[in-house]
Design a protein around this motif. Structure first.
Motif, mmCIF file in Angstrom:
data_model
loop_
_atom_site.group_PDB
_atom_site.id
_atom_site.type_symbol
_atom_site.label_atom_id
_atom_site.label_comp_id
_atom_site.label_asym_id
_atom_site.label_seq_id
_atom_site.Cartn_x
_atom_site.Cartn_y
_atom_site.Cartn_z
ATOM 1 N N THR A 96 0.860 -1.243 0.041
ATOM 2 C CA THR A 96 -0.101 -0.103 0.157
ATOM 3 C C THR A 96 0.807 1.377 0.061
ATOM 4 O O THR A 96 1.615 1.311 1.100
ATOM 5 C CB THR A 96 -0.913 0.003 1.067
ATOM 6 N N VAL A 97 0.754 2.202 -0.857
ATOM 7 C CA VAL A 97 1.496 3.306 -1.390
ATOM 8 C C VAL A 97 0.756 4.374 -0.947
ATOM 9 O O VAL A 97 -0.420 4.643 -1.574
ATOM 10 C CB VAL A 97 2.117 3.339 -2.518
ATOM 11 N N GLY A 98 1.199 5.474 -0.256
ATOM 12 C CA GLY A 98 0.559 6.863 0.108
ATOM 13 C C GLY A 98 1.221 7.939 -0.911
ATOM 14 O O GLY A 98 2.324 7.648 -1.119
ATOM 15 N N PHE A 99 0.427 8.672 -1.557
ATOM 16 C CA PHE A 99 0.845 9.725 -2.161
ATOM 17 C C PHE A 99 0.321 11.196 -1.335
ATOM 18 O O PHE A 99 -0.875 11.054 -0.808
ATOM 19 C CB PHE A 99 -0.174 9.927 -3.542
ATOM 20 N N MET A 100 1.077 12.189 -1.477
ATOM 21 C CA MET A 100 0.625 13.610 -0.831
ATOM 22 C C MET A 100 -0.373 14.034 -2.150
ATOM 23 O O MET A 100 -0.036 13.749 -3.242
ATOM 24 C CB MET A 100 1.717 14.413 -0.422
ATOM 25 N N PRO A 101 -1.010 15.055 -1.866
ATOM 26 C CA PRO A 101 -1.874 15.610 -3.048
ATOM 27 C C PRO A 101 -1.012 16.055 -4.127
ATOM 28 O O PRO A 101 -1.551 15.960 -5.278
ATOM 29 C CB PRO A 101 -2.771 16.790 -2.097
ATOM 30 N N SER A 102 0.086 16.412 -3.967
ATOM 31 C CA SER A 102 0.893 16.799 -5.135
ATOM 32 C C SER A 102 1.582 15.864 -5.913
ATOM 33 O O SER A 102 2.291 16.059 -6.815
ATOM 34 C CB SER A 102 1.804 18.074 -4.928
ATOM 35 N N GLY A 103 1.529 14.625 -5.007
ATOM 36 C CA GLY A 103 2.509 13.506 -5.796
ATOM 37 C C GLY A 103 2.155 13.125 -7.025
ATOM 38 O O GLY A 103 3.138 13.008 -7.916
ATOM 39 N N PRO A 104 0.824 12.711 -7.446
ATOM 40 C CA PRO A 104 0.750 12.547 -9.001
ATOM 41 C C PRO A 104 1.190 13.521 -9.831
ATOM 42 O O PRO A 104 1.320 12.824 -11.224
ATOM 43 C CB PRO A 104 -0.846 12.292 -9.089
ATOM 44 N N PHE A 105 1.345 14.586 -9.477
ATOM 45 C CA PHE A 105 1.711 15.570 -10.559
ATOM 46 C C PHE A 105 3.055 15.426 -10.954
ATOM 47 O O PHE A 105 3.879 16.137 -11.770
ATOM 48 C CB PHE A 105 1.310 17.213 -10.222
ATOM 49 N N HIS A 106 4.033 15.073 -9.854
ATOM 50 C CA HIS A 106 5.243 14.806 -10.147
ATOM 51 C C HIS A 106 5.555 13.742 -11.040
ATOM 52 O O HIS A 106 5.051 12.823 -10.534
ATOM 53 C CB HIS A 106 6.099 14.827 -8.742
ATOM 54 N N PRO A 107 6.483 13.960 -12.238
ATOM 55 C CA PRO A 107 6.395 12.709 -13.171
ATOM 56 C C PRO A 107 7.042 11.673 -12.589
ATOM 57 O O PRO A 107 7.057 10.522 -12.924
ATOM 58 C CB PRO A 107 7.160 13.438 -14.241
ATOM 59 N N PHE A 108 8.042 11.948 -11.561
ATOM 60 C CA PHE A 108 8.794 10.797 -11.142
ATOM 61 C C PHE A 108 7.775 9.673 -10.147
ATOM 62 O O PHE A 108 8.149 8.543 -10.362
ATOM 63 C CB PHE A 108 9.856 11.201 -9.917
ATOM 64 N N VAL A 109 6.945 10.200 -9.382
ATOM 65 C CA VAL A 109 6.071 9.273 -8.686
ATOM 66 C C VAL A 109 5.073 8.473 -9.474
ATOM 67 O O VAL A 109 5.451 7.068 -9.081
ATOM 68 C CB VAL A 109 5.058 9.964 -7.879
ATOM 69 N N PRO A 110 4.432 8.696 -10.630
ATOM 70 C CA PRO A 110 3.747 7.586 -11.180
ATOM 71 C C PRO A 110 4.856 6.740 -11.871
ATOM 72 O O PRO A 110 4.618 5.299 -12.158
ATOM 73 C CB PRO A 110 2.772 8.302 -12.345
#
Length: 305
Positions: A96-110
């Protein structure tokens, strides 16, 4: 007598070859011991499995049934071995992986999550989105396995927070604002922002809230807080409505919204925000360890477009 798995292999070889001698050669053993093993299986089952013919052996009806069942038993055993070894290597399981709200917008996270899924396709990946402070609590309490966070908060006793990437910040300004009406000026200094109302999102202790306060403090002023909103989408809406400006990670410029203009920040010290990965200290999960290793290696070679 309790039948052994090797005896099932002996029986299957004889059934498939239709001949004791050929089966013995296939099994790399002598014919007499193989004949004794087949006789022992028949004695234990108290049924005849083969008709003995001049040129070999032929399965009885009971033998056909036993062949199907023996193959199923060995296939199940192979599956058990493979599944056990795969889980030991971290190739099976869940994370189970958590993202902060701005996480998906950073290309590295996805990108990092996609690479993990490609490398470990049999691992189930679940995603949660929460503020960084809340995610750290959930990682510590074993409700999340890992979390991408932007935070200055540390918990050396329970968590390991690995810095991944530093990212410059930009300022989101209402379209038509005097700060962006000057032609050719593509960057603003922090001092130019001193008199503007700032829109902050998330509670204190979260990455962007603390980063905004720190950036303004480094420029010699305390931000005048115009609005404090719970989420980043609300922040964009208020900027577009002309109710203030907001400091954001540069990757947020990918979000195009009518009424919002982005400007880089210039000056001797450019404010940055750090993307990190949080995990429990001493977590024994091989799946988690594989995820941490892959993400850390991906961060070393990451170059944003």
């Amino acid at each position: 007598m309790v039948m052994e798995f090797r005896q099932l292999r002996y029986f299957i070889a004889v059934a498939e070859e239709g001949h004791i001698t050929r089966a013995a050669e296939r099994l790399d053993m002598q014919q007499p011991p193989l004949s004794r093993q087949i006789k022992a299986i028949e004695d234990e089952l108290q049924v005849q499995l083969f008709h003995r013919r001049a040129r070999g052996v032929e399965l009885t009806d009971a033998g056909h049934t036993f062949l199907d069942e023996a193959r199923a038993v060995l296939a199940g055993l192979r599956h058990a071995f493979d599944a056990t070894q795969s889980r030991a290597r971290g190739e099976l399981g869940r994370i189970t992986v958590g993202f902060m709200p701005s996480g998906p917008f950073h290309p590295f996270v996805p990108l990092a999550v996609r690479r993990f899924r490609e490398s470990y396709p049999l691992v189930s990946v679940s995603i949660e989105e929460r503020f960084s402070t809340e995610m750290l609590d959930r990682v510590r309490d074993e409700q999340l396995d890992v979390a991408f966070v932007r935070t200055s908060r540390v918990d050396p006793e329970h968590l390991v927070i690995t810095p991944l990437l530093d990212e410059s910040m930009v300022v989101a300004v209402p379209a038509g604002h005097e700060l962006v009406r000057r032609k050719g000026e593509k960057a603003l200094s922090m001092k130019q922002l001193a008199g503007e109302p700032f829109i902050l999102f998330g509670p204190p202790g979260t990455g962007m809230y603390d980063a905004t306060i720190a950036a303004c403090g480094a420029a010699g002023f305390s931000p005048r807080i115009g609005q404090h909103v719970p989420g980043i989408t609300s922040c964009f809406g208020l900027v577009a409505a002309g109710l203030g400006i907001a400091l954001l990670p540069a990757s947020m410029q990918r979000t195009l919204m009518e009424g919002v203009v982005y400007r880089n920040i210039r000056g001797p010290v450019i404010p940055t925000t750090r993307l990190s990965l949080a995990a429990r200290r001493g977590d024994r999960s091989i799946v988690v360890r594989n995820f941490l290793k892959l993400v850390r290696e991906a961060a070393k070679g990451f170059a944003p477009a």
